[in-house]
Design a protein around this motif. Sequence first.
Motif, PDB file in Angstrom:
ATOM      1  N   GLN A   1       0.806  -1.225   0.000  1.00  0.00           N
ATOM      2  CA  GLN A   1       0.000   0.000   0.000  1.00  0.00           C
ATOM      3  C   GLN A   1       0.837   1.272   0.000  1.00  0.00           C
ATOM      4  O   GLN A   1       0.631   2.146  -0.869  1.00  0.00           O
ATOM      5  CB  GLN A   1      -0.974   0.001   1.175  1.00  0.00           C
ATOM      6  N   PRO A   2       1.802   1.451   0.939  1.00  0.00           N
ATOM      7  CA  PRO A   2       2.570   2.699   0.906  1.00  0.00           C
ATOM      8  C   PRO A   2       3.426   2.840  -0.346  1.00  0.00           C
ATOM      9  O   PRO A   2       3.605   3.950  -0.850  1.00  0.00           O
ATOM     10  CB  PRO A   2       3.430   2.623   2.170  1.00  0.00           C
ATOM     11  N   VAL A   3       3.943   1.729  -0.870  1.00  0.00           N
ATOM     12  CA  VAL A   3       4.728   1.798  -2.109  1.00  0.00           C
ATOM     13  C   VAL A   3       3.843   2.257  -3.269  1.00  0.00           C
ATOM     14  O   VAL A   3       4.223   3.125  -4.057  1.00  0.00           O
ATOM     15  CB  VAL A   3       5.383   0.435  -2.409  1.00  0.00           C
ATOM     16  N   ARG A   4       2.654   1.676  -3.364  1.00  0.00           N
ATOM     17  CA  ARG A   4       1.741   2.058  -4.452  1.00  0.00           C
ATOM     18  C   ARG A   4       1.355   3.532  -4.341  1.00  0.00           C
ATOM     19  O   ARG A   4       1.304   4.255  -5.351  1.00  0.00           O
ATOM     20  CB  ARG A   4       0.490   1.182  -4.415  1.00  0.00           C
ATOM     21  N   GLU A   5       1.093   3.994  -3.127  1.00  0.00           N
ATOM     22  CA  GLU A   5       0.721   5.393  -2.938  1.00  0.00           C
ATOM     23  C   GLU A   5       1.872   6.322  -3.300  1.00  0.00           C
ATOM     24  O   GLU A   5       1.664   7.379  -3.916  1.00  0.00           O
ATOM     25  CB  GLU A   5       0.290   5.625  -1.491  1.00  0.00           C
ATOM     26  N   ALA A   6       3.097   5.937  -2.939  1.00  0.00           N
ATOM     27  CA  ALA A   6       4.252   6.771  -3.266  1.00  0.00           C
ATOM     28  C   ALA A   6       4.459   6.862  -4.766  1.00  0.00           C
ATOM     29  O   ALA A   6       4.745   7.938  -5.316  1.00  0.00           O
ATOM     30  CB  ALA A   6       5.499   6.210  -2.590  1.00  0.00           C
ATOM     31  N   ILE A   7       4.303   5.728  -5.461  1.00  0.00           N
ATOM     32  CA  ILE A   7       4.486   5.723  -6.924  1.00  0.00           C
ATOM     33  C   ILE A   7       3.386   6.504  -7.616  1.00  0.00           C
ATOM     34  O   ILE A   7       3.621   7.192  -8.623  1.00  0.00           O
ATOM     35  CB  ILE A   7       4.535   4.266  -7.431  1.00  0.00           C
ATOM     36  N   SER A   8       2.170   6.462  -7.056  1.00  0.00           N
ATOM     37  CA  SER A   8       1.033   7.148  -7.690  1.00  0.00           C
ATOM     38  C   SER A   8       1.213   8.662  -7.740  1.00  0.00           C
ATOM     39  O   SER A   8       0.561   9.342  -8.533  1.00  0.00           O
ATOM     40  CB  SER A   8      -0.264   6.815  -6.952  1.00  0.00           C
ATOM     41  N   LEU A   9       2.078   9.200  -6.893  1.00  0.00           N
ATOM     42  CA  LEU A   9       2.343  10.633  -6.943  1.00  0.00           C
ATOM     43  C   LEU A   9       3.036  11.034  -8.239  1.00  0.00           C
ATOM     44  O   LEU A   9       2.981  12.207  -8.646  1.00  0.00           O
ATOM     45  CB  LEU A   9       3.217  11.039  -5.747  1.00  0.00           C
ATOM     46  N   THR A  10       3.702  10.070  -8.865  1.00  0.00           N
ATOM     47  CA  THR A  10       4.430  10.342 -10.116  1.00  0.00           C
ATOM     48  C   THR A  10       3.834   9.605 -11.299  1.00  0.00           C
ATOM     49  O   THR A  10       3.740  10.159 -12.408  1.00  0.00           O
ATOM     50  CB  THR A  10       5.911   9.953  -9.943  1.00  0.00           C
ATOM     51  N   TYR A  11       3.425   8.357 -11.101  1.00  0.00           N
ATOM     52  CA  TYR A  11       2.891   7.535 -12.189  1.00  0.00           C
ATOM     53  C   TYR A  11       1.483   7.062 -11.839  1.00  0.00           C
ATOM     54  O   TYR A  11       1.282   6.383 -10.824  1.00  0.00           O
ATOM     55  CB  TYR A  11       3.795   6.314 -12.430  1.00  0.00           C
ATOM     56  N   LYS A  12       0.522   7.431 -12.681  1.00  0.00           N
ATOM     57  CA  LYS A  12      -0.873   7.034 -12.468  1.00  0.00           C
ATOM     58  C   LYS A  12      -1.176   5.664 -13.060  1.00  0.00           C
ATOM     59  O   LYS A  12      -2.183   5.039 -12.686  1.00  0.00           O
ATOM     60  CB  LYS A  12      -1.821   8.069 -13.081  1.00  0.00           C
ATOM     61  N   GLU A  13      -0.330   5.179 -13.960  1.00  0.00           N
ATOM     62  CA  GLU A  13      -0.602   3.921 -14.645  1.00  0.00           C
ATOM     63  C   GLU A  13      -0.514   2.740 -13.679  1.00  0.00           C
ATOM     64  O   GLU A  13       0.482   2.571 -12.966  1.00  0.00           O
ATOM     65  CB  GLU A  13       0.395   3.701 -15.792  1.00  0.00           C
ATOM     66  N   ALA A  14      -1.544   1.901 -13.693  1.00  0.00           N
ATOM     67  CA  ALA A  14      -1.595   0.755 -12.783  1.00  0.00           C
ATOM     68  C   ALA A  14      -0.441  -0.198 -13.020  1.00  0.00           C
ATOM     69  O   ALA A  14       0.115  -0.765 -12.071  1.00  0.00           O
ATOM     70  CB  ALA A  14      -2.926   0.022 -12.930  1.00  0.00           C
ATOM     71  N   GLU A  15      -0.045  -0.369 -14.278  1.00  0.00           N
ATOM     72  CA  GLU A  15       1.018  -1.325 -14.565  1.00  0.00           C
ATOM     73  C   GLU A  15       2.375  -0.853 -14.013  1.00  0.00           C
ATOM     74  O   GLU A  15       3.207  -1.668 -13.605  1.00  0.00           O
ATOM     75  CB  GLU A  15       1.124  -1.592 -16.070  1.00  0.00           C
ATOM     76  N   VAL A  16       2.586   0.456 -13.993  1.00  0.00           N
ATOM     77  CA  VAL A  16       3.824   0.982 -13.417  1.00  0.00           C
ATOM     78  C   VAL A  16       3.811   0.803 -11.893  1.00  0.00           C
ATOM     79  O   VAL A  16       4.807   0.420 -11.277  1.00  0.00           O
ATOM     80  CB  VAL A  16       4.029   2.456 -13.797  1.00  0.00           C
ATOM     81  N   GLN A  17       2.659   1.077 -11.297  1.00  0.00           N
ATOM     82  CA  GLN A  17       2.537   0.880  -9.852  1.00  0.00           C
ATOM     83  C   GLN A  17       2.712  -0.590  -9.486  1.00  0.00           C
ATOM     84  O   GLN A  17       3.371  -0.915  -8.491  1.00  0.00           O
ATOM     85  CB  GLN A  17       1.176   1.380  -9.379  1.00  0.00           C
ATOM     86  N   ASP A  18       2.128  -1.480 -10.296  1.00  0.00           N
ATOM     87  CA  ASP A  18       2.288  -2.919 -10.052  1.00  0.00           C
ATOM     88  C   ASP A  18       3.754  -3.321 -10.128  1.00  0.00           C
ATOM     89  O   ASP A  18       4.239  -4.129  -9.326  1.00  0.00           O
ATOM     90  CB  ASP A  18       1.483  -3.725 -11.083  1.00  0.00           C
ATOM     91  N   ALA A  19       4.465  -2.744 -11.104  1.00  0.00           N
ATOM     92  CA  ALA A  19       5.885  -3.054 -11.254  1.00  0.00           C
ATOM     93  C   ALA A  19       6.671  -2.576 -10.031  1.00  0.00           C
ATOM     94  O   ALA A  19       7.598  -3.254  -9.566  1.00  0.00           O
ATOM     95  CB  ALA A  19       6.433  -2.405 -12.523  1.00  0.00           C
ATOM     96  N   GLY A  20       6.289  -1.430  -9.484  1.00  0.00           N
ATOM     97  CA  GLY A  20       6.962  -0.912  -8.308  1.00  0.00           C
ATOM     98  C   GLY A  20       6.723  -1.778  -7.079  1.00  0.00           C
ATOM     99  O   GLY A  20       7.649  -2.027  -6.297  1.00  0.00           O
ATOM    100  N   VAL A  21       5.487  -2.238  -6.917  1.00  0.00           N
ATOM    101  CA  VAL A  21       5.183  -3.132  -5.794  1.00  0.00           C
ATOM    102  C   VAL A  21       5.960  -4.435  -5.940  1.00  0.00           C
ATOM    103  O   VAL A  21       6.531  -4.951  -4.969  1.00  0.00           O
ATOM    104  CB  VAL A  21       3.669  -3.404  -5.719  1.00  0.00           C
ATOM    105  N   HIS A  22       5.997  -4.971  -7.172  1.00  0.00           N
ATOM    106  CA  HIS A  22       6.769  -6.196  -7.428  1.00  0.00           C
ATOM    107  C   HIS A  22       8.246  -5.966  -7.108  1.00  0.00           C
ATOM    108  O   HIS A  22       8.912  -6.836  -6.505  1.00  0.00           O
ATOM    109  CB  HIS A  22       6.603  -6.614  -8.885  1.00  0.00           C
ATOM    110  N   LEU A  23       8.765  -4.806  -7.488  1.00  0.00           N
ATOM    111  CA  LEU A  23      10.165  -4.468  -7.211  1.00  0.00           C
ATOM    112  C   LEU A  23      10.423  -4.472  -5.705  1.00  0.00           C
ATOM    113  O   LEU A  23      11.395  -5.081  -5.227  1.00  0.00           O
ATOM    114  CB  LEU A  23      10.490  -3.096  -7.802  1.00  0.00           C
ATOM    115  N   ALA A  24       9.557  -3.805  -4.951  1.00  0.00           N
ATOM    116  CA  ALA A  24       9.733  -3.717  -3.502  1.00  0.00           C
ATOM    117  C   ALA A  24       9.659  -5.092  -2.855  1.00  0.00           C
ATOM    118  O   ALA A  24      10.480  -5.431  -1.985  1.00  0.00           O
ATOM    119  CB  ALA A  24       8.680  -2.791  -2.905  1.00  0.00           C
ATOM    120  N   GLU A  25       8.698  -5.898  -3.254  1.00  0.00           N
ATOM    121  CA  GLU A  25       8.534  -7.225  -2.649  1.00  0.00           C
ATOM    122  C   GLU A  25       9.689  -8.151  -3.004  1.00  0.00           C
ATOM    123  O   GLU A  25      10.104  -8.980  -2.187  1.00  0.00           O
ATOM    124  CB  GLU A  25       7.198  -7.821  -3.092  1.00  0.00           C
ATOM    125  N   THR A  26      10.237  -7.995  -4.211  1.00  0.00           N
ATOM    126  CA  THR A  26      11.380  -8.812  -4.617  1.00  0.00           C
ATOM    127  C   THR A  26      12.628  -8.421  -3.829  1.00  0.00           C
ATOM    128  O   THR A  26      13.389  -9.283  -3.370  1.00  0.00           O
ATOM    129  CB  THR A  26      11.642  -8.682  -6.125  1.00  0.00           C
TER     130      THR A  26
END
Length: 390
Positions: free
Chosen positions: A174-199
């Motif tokens: 949740q906090p990673v997705r919210e942080a990314i959403s400040l710059t990127y609105k695209e769901a696929e970019v946010q998903d990639a960021g969450v995947h990055l953090a979890e990895t």
Amino acid sequence: MAANIPQDRRAAITAALAGGWVADAASLGLHWLYSSERIAEVGGQTPEFLPPRADYYTRGFGYFAHEGKQVGDVSHYGAATGVLTDSLLANNGSLNIRDYQRRFRSFFGPGGRWQGFIDNPTRITLENFNAIERRAVEEAQSSMPDGLTDKQKRVLVQKVMPYTRRLSGDQLAQPVREAISLTYKEAEVQDAGVHLAETIDRHMVRESGADDMQLPAVSKLPPLVASHYGTSNLLEVVESAVRVTNHNDDAVAWAKCAAVLLDRLFRGESLASAMNEAITEAPDQESLKRALEASKLSGVAAGDTFGRTCYLQEAMPVSFHILNTARSYTEAIRANIHCGGDSCGRAWIIGPAMAAMHGVGGETGIPLSWLARVTDAATVYRDIESLLSA
């Protein structure tokens, strides 16, 4: 866990945990002065709670490491014990390795609260944290979607790193997705960021410590042993905690020896019984048996025989000798200081063990006046009480 501690043992264990802080603070003024003659010259028969001063080290071999510290302050050993205590408090008395690692890195690393000497295992552990993190990021980046631009990949790393350094598991998304959403609105970019953090989170290894067999491996044990009272996996927990800062098999073995000693004393067993059980875990059992042969207390003679440095194969026999022959907490702490060398490191075995047996006050317990001299004593003792009621 702490909830398993019988009511009739709580006072002794509370005293034991306080005893480590008092012993460390009492020893700081002459810490790492190796000349017993110079220690006697400076401190006489009451060498405790001297102000750390460089001029003590002008004669006799020693290393003055505590510039700026005041009477009542503790060494880096006490500071590290405080970090582990904070982590245990934040996790209801349980050892959470990732939380412990994050707090250790935050406290001792750049921008952290610690001002003072950094020992070898701490320095290398901090370097290892950075290397582990770099490898985790590289591994995570290799599995990112091909559709992302190089700029997006760089920004995503920048976005997620503050969160992977203080959160893990289900806390991240949740906090990673919210942080990314400040710059990127695209769901696929946010998903990639969450995947990055979890990895990244999955690849942060637990064994982050230095290949080092010095006293930091055992000095942090008292609150860990107390908080895991009555558990069947104490030695497994001890190993996990030790390898955060000391990824060394001998260091782990000595830590298990110290943990068994403290655990048995916390349970109210006799010193002889506790030592006999502890010796079975030691990598050098013969040195501990030889340390128990002397009937007269002499920290100086023990240092001459076994050594005074930070290495566990020297510190543990000296500690066993002092514990076996001292008749009171005060006598043990003074003998430890008179021995010289790494008195602050040994204090975290000797102080808790003697306090577990002798308590507070009276002719043999921790002097009440000594308890009051520890810097931020009220906070230290409040945290001990909170830990034991977790």
